[in-house]
Design a protein around this motif. Structure first.
Motif, PDB file in Angstrom:
ATOM      1  N   GLN A  51      -3.159   0.410  -3.626  1.00 20.33           N
ATOM      2  CA  GLN A  51      -2.408  -0.828  -3.740  1.00 20.33           C
ATOM      3  C   GLN A  51      -1.601  -0.821  -5.029  1.00 20.33           C
ATOM      4  N   LYS A  52      -0.376  -1.324  -4.967  1.00 16.72           N
ATOM      5  CA  LYS A  52       0.507  -1.354  -6.125  1.00 16.72           C
ATOM      6  C   LYS A  52       1.480  -2.517  -5.992  1.00 16.72           C
ATOM      7  N   ALA A  53       2.274  -2.736  -7.027  1.00 19.14           N
ATOM      8  CA  ALA A  53       3.321  -3.738  -6.944  1.00 19.14           C
ATOM      9  C   ALA A  53       4.403  -3.273  -5.969  1.00 19.14           C
ATOM     10  N   LYS A  54       4.917  -4.177  -5.172  1.00 19.58           N
ATOM     11  CA  LYS A  54       5.931  -3.833  -4.184  1.00 19.58           C
ATOM     12  C   LYS A  54       7.265  -3.581  -4.864  1.00 19.58           C
ATOM     13  N   THR A  55       7.894  -2.454  -4.530  1.00 22.74           N
ATOM     14  CA  THR A  55       9.192  -2.109  -5.101  1.00 22.74           C
ATOM     15  C   THR A  55      10.123  -1.636  -3.991  1.00 22.74           C
ATOM     16  N   ILE A  56      11.387  -1.407  -4.351  1.00 24.96           N
ATOM     17  CA  ILE A  56      12.405  -1.004  -3.378  1.00 24.96           C
ATOM     18  C   ILE A  56      12.768   0.468  -3.582  1.00 24.96           C
ATOM     19  N   ASP A 102      -6.367   0.605  -6.761  1.00 24.26           N
ATOM     20  CA  ASP A 102      -5.259  -0.289  -7.103  1.00 24.26           C
ATOM     21  C   ASP A 102      -4.849  -0.031  -8.548  1.00 24.26           C
ATOM     22  N   THR A 103      -3.871  -0.796  -9.022  1.00 27.25           N
ATOM     23  CA  THR A 103      -3.337  -0.600 -10.366  1.00 27.25           C
ATOM     24  C   THR A 103      -3.722  -1.735 -11.305  1.00 27.25           C
ATOM     25  N   CYS A 104      -4.779  -2.449 -10.975  1.00 25.06           N
ATOM     26  CA  CYS A 104      -5.275  -3.542 -11.799  1.00 25.06           C
ATOM     27  C   CYS A 104      -5.763  -3.006 -13.148  1.00 25.06           C
ATOM     28  N   GLU A 145       0.848  -1.186   0.000  1.00 26.73           N
ATOM     29  CA  GLU A 145       0.000   0.000   0.000  1.00 26.73           C
ATOM     30  C   GLU A 145       0.885   1.237   0.000  1.00 26.73           C
ATOM     31  N   ALA A 146       0.587   2.151  -0.900  1.00 23.22           N
ATOM     32  CA  ALA A 146       1.378   3.382  -1.009  1.00 23.22           C
ATOM     33  C   ALA A 146       0.445   4.581  -0.987  1.00 23.22           C
ATOM     34  N   THR A 147       1.024   5.760  -0.832  1.00 20.36           N
ATOM     35  CA  THR A 147       0.262   7.007  -0.826  1.00 20.36           C
ATOM     36  C   THR A 147       0.741   7.880  -1.971  1.00 20.36           C
ATOM     37  N   ASP A 175       9.943   4.140  -7.318  1.00 19.30           N
ATOM     38  CA  ASP A 175       8.533   4.516  -7.445  1.00 19.30           C
ATOM     39  C   ASP A 175       8.352   5.808  -8.233  1.00 19.30           C
ATOM     40  N   GLU A 176       9.246   6.756  -8.025  1.00 17.16           N
ATOM     41  CA  GLU A 176       9.112   8.052  -8.689  1.00 17.16           C
ATOM     42  C   GLU A 176       9.504   8.001 -10.158  1.00 17.16           C
ATOM     43  N   LYS A 177      10.502   7.194 -10.495  1.00 14.59           N
ATOM     44  CA  LYS A 177      11.017   7.166 -11.856  1.00 14.59           C
ATOM     45  C   LYS A 177      10.453   6.033 -12.706  1.00 14.59           C
ATOM     46  N   LEU A 178       9.899   5.012 -12.055  1.00 12.55           N
ATOM     47  CA  LEU A 178       9.410   3.848 -12.792  1.00 12.55           C
ATOM     48  C   LEU A 178       8.062   3.409 -12.253  1.00 12.55           C
ATOM     49  N   THR A 179       7.024   3.505 -13.068  1.00  5.94           N
ATOM     50  CA  THR A 179       5.724   2.924 -12.726  1.00  5.94           C
ATOM     51  C   THR A 179       5.717   1.527 -13.314  1.00  5.94           C
ATOM     52  N   LEU A 180       5.988   0.533 -12.478  1.00  4.35           N
ATOM     53  CA  LEU A 180       6.182  -0.827 -12.966  1.00  4.35           C
ATOM     54  C   LEU A 180       4.976  -1.330 -13.759  1.00  4.35           C
ATOM     55  N   GLU A 181       3.776  -1.085 -13.251  1.00 10.08           N
ATOM     56  CA  GLU A 181       2.572  -1.571 -13.919  1.00 10.08           C
ATOM     57  C   GLU A 181       2.400  -0.969 -15.314  1.00 10.08           C
TER      58      GLU A 181
END
Length: 227
Positions: free
Chosen positions: A150-155, A197-199, A140-142, A160-166
């Motif tokens: 809800q989003k994919a978990k990243t490090i 979410d990012t579904c 869960e992110a803000t 998160d700022e430079k890459l939207t994985l979905e």
């Protein structure tokens, strides 16, 4: 170009179990976390690839370079394989982060993001009849407006700022557990976003908000949609 699908769920949400009905003769499993598969008879269906077992359909590679090499191997040398599963994908980044935990600065986060994008984009160069299923944990992110999502978990925030994985996928399914009126648990995939979410899935691929968590059914829906 191979078709890629991102499966997102909490631990225990049914991600790995969703591969239970895929034909093991046509399926190769990249087991990043190197853990037992959660369905009956998996040891007979999936055996470790090695020099002694060149027909093996299971690999425990965890590094980005190793995963890419395994993807290329399946695409170029195993024409019988039609389904490629990259399970617990988030550990690829997590293991690299902990291996480099003593490093100061942002270089490690840049490298983690670079490799994450590189692996996610790899299906573009794989053969057309291959279906690649990436399985990863949710978090869960803000967002900048303070809305929780809800989003994919990243490090790291940099990723998160430079890459939207979905954004690198056209099909993003969420694993959910629903309790019906009889109190029975149902493990499902959510096919449309509920706004929190990012579904996402292409219009017309699925008619239901939820489907059984079965990658074979997901693949059949994709094949039918592509006709």
């Amino acid at each position: 170009m191979a078709q890629s699908v991102l499966i997102i769920a909490e631990s225990g949400g049914g991600k790995s179990t969703s591969g239970r009905n895929l034909d093991p003769k046509e399926t190769f499993w990249i087991n990043v976390a190197n853990k037992p598969l959660p369905f009956k008879g998996w040891k007979k269906k999936y055996t470790k690839l090695s020099k002694e077992n060149p027909e093996g359909n299971l690999s425990a590679v965890a590094t980005p370079a190793g995963i890419i090499k395994a993807m290329e191997y399946v695409s170029e040398s195993r024409p019988e394989i039609k389904n490629l599963i990259i399970d617990d994908w988030q550990y690829m980044s997590a293991f690299e982060y902990f291996d480099r935990a003593d490093e100061v600065g942002y270089a490690k986060f840049t490298d983690i993001g670079k490799w994450l994008a590189k692996v996610a984009k790899k299906p573009i160069s794989l053969r057309d009849d291959l279906y690649v299923f990436f399985m990863t944990h949710s978090e869960e992110a803000t967002d900048y407006k303070g809305k929780r999502k809800q989003k994919a978990k990243t490090i790291g925030k940099m990723v998160d700022e430079k890459l939207t994985l979905e954004g690198l996928f056209s099909i993003v399914l969420y694993g959910k557990i629903i309790v019906n009126e009889q109190g029975e648990r149902q493990y499902v995939f959510q096919t449309f976003s509920d706004g929190a979410d990012t579904c996402k899935t292409p219009m017309g691929m699925f008619n239901e908000d939820y489907i059984v968590n079965d990658l074979q059914l997901v693949k059949e829906a994709i094949v039918e949609f592509e006709k």
